[in-house]
Motif scaffolding. Structure first.
Motif, short mmCIF file in Angstrom:
data_model
loop_
_atom_site.label_atom_id
_atom_site.label_comp_id
_atom_site.label_asym_id
_atom_site.label_seq_id
_atom_site.Cartn_x
_atom_site.Cartn_y
_atom_site.Cartn_z
N UNK A 34 0.84 -1.20 0.00
CA UNK A 34 0.00 0.00 0.00
C UNK A 34 0.87 1.25 0.00
N UNK A 35 0.46 2.24 -0.78
CA UNK A 35 1.02 3.59 -0.68
C UNK A 35 0.06 4.39 0.16
N UNK A 36 0.57 5.12 1.15
CA UNK A 36 -0.27 5.93 2.02
C UNK A 36 0.11 7.39 1.94
N UNK A 37 -0.88 8.26 2.13
CA UNK A 37 -0.67 9.70 2.01
C UNK A 37 -1.48 10.45 3.07
N UNK B 144 -7.51 17.47 6.90
CA UNK B 144 -6.55 16.46 6.48
C UNK B 144 -7.28 15.35 5.72
N UNK B 145 -6.68 14.94 4.62
CA UNK B 145 -7.15 13.75 3.90
C UNK B 145 -6.12 12.64 4.10
N UNK C 222 -3.58 21.91 -2.86
CA UNK C 222 -3.02 21.68 -1.52
C UNK C 222 -1.53 21.97 -1.58
N UNK C 223 -0.91 22.10 -0.41
CA UNK C 223 0.53 22.38 -0.32
C UNK C 223 1.29 21.05 -0.33
N UNK C 224 1.82 20.69 -1.48
CA UNK C 224 2.52 19.42 -1.64
C UNK C 224 3.76 19.28 -0.78
N UNK C 225 4.33 20.40 -0.34
CA UNK C 225 5.52 20.33 0.52
C UNK C 225 5.19 19.77 1.90
N UNK C 226 3.91 19.82 2.29
CA UNK C 226 3.50 19.31 3.60
C UNK C 226 2.82 17.95 3.52
N UNK D 73 -3.18 15.90 12.08
CA UNK D 73 -3.05 17.33 11.77
C UNK D 73 -1.64 17.86 11.99
N UNK D 74 -0.97 17.44 13.06
CA UNK D 74 0.40 17.91 13.30
C UNK D 74 1.38 17.40 12.25
N UNK D 75 1.16 16.20 11.78
CA UNK D 75 2.07 15.60 10.79
C UNK D 75 2.17 16.45 9.53
N UNK D 76 1.07 17.12 9.16
CA UNK D 76 1.07 17.94 7.95
C UNK D 76 1.06 19.44 8.26
#
Length: 117
Positions: free
Chosen positions: A4-7, A66-67, A101-105, A55-58
């Motif tokens: 699995x790829x997770x995001x 958060x998605x 969305x902000x891909x850097x986060x 939420x803190x992770x991103x």
């Protein structure tokens, strides 16, 4: 072994519609190239933790949500083959500055599934 790829993706609340349109296109492209499933889930019960949390992770901002997304494959080799086809697919070529969305986060990674039922 299944893979699995997770995001985790911080999405501005005002751009959720745009994000979902992009996600639907991505789901179509990934499954067209052989992914077993593509899933997008919006946070509903993911509070800001004191030390760690979704939420803190991103580095989620007040006007964001958060998605949590995941794509499943038969194994790592299958994932690598599917992703090579996806990266070459012109349907996904987009100016990064236009992303909803902000891909850097964004947080992402590939995982070998160890337990499933």
């Amino acid at each position: 072994m299944a893979y699995v790829d997770g995001f985790l993706v911080p999405v501005p609340k005002a751009r959720i519609g745009e994000y979902l349109e992009m996600a639907k296109l991505g789901a179509q492209v990934w499954t067209d190239h052989g992914a077993l499933s593509v899933n997008e889930a919006q946070a509903d019960d993911a509070p800001m933790g004191l030390v760690t949390s979704f939420p803190r992770a991103v580095q989620m901002q007040e006007d964001e949500t958060v998605f949590f997304s995941w794509i499943t494959y038969r194994d790592r080799a299958h994932r690598d083959a599917v992703n090579a086809l996806v990266m070459a697919d012109p349907r996904l070529h987009m100016d990064m500055a236009l992303m909803p969305f902000d891909g850097k986060r964004m947080v992402f990674g590939g995982f070998e599934i160890m337990v499933t039922k």
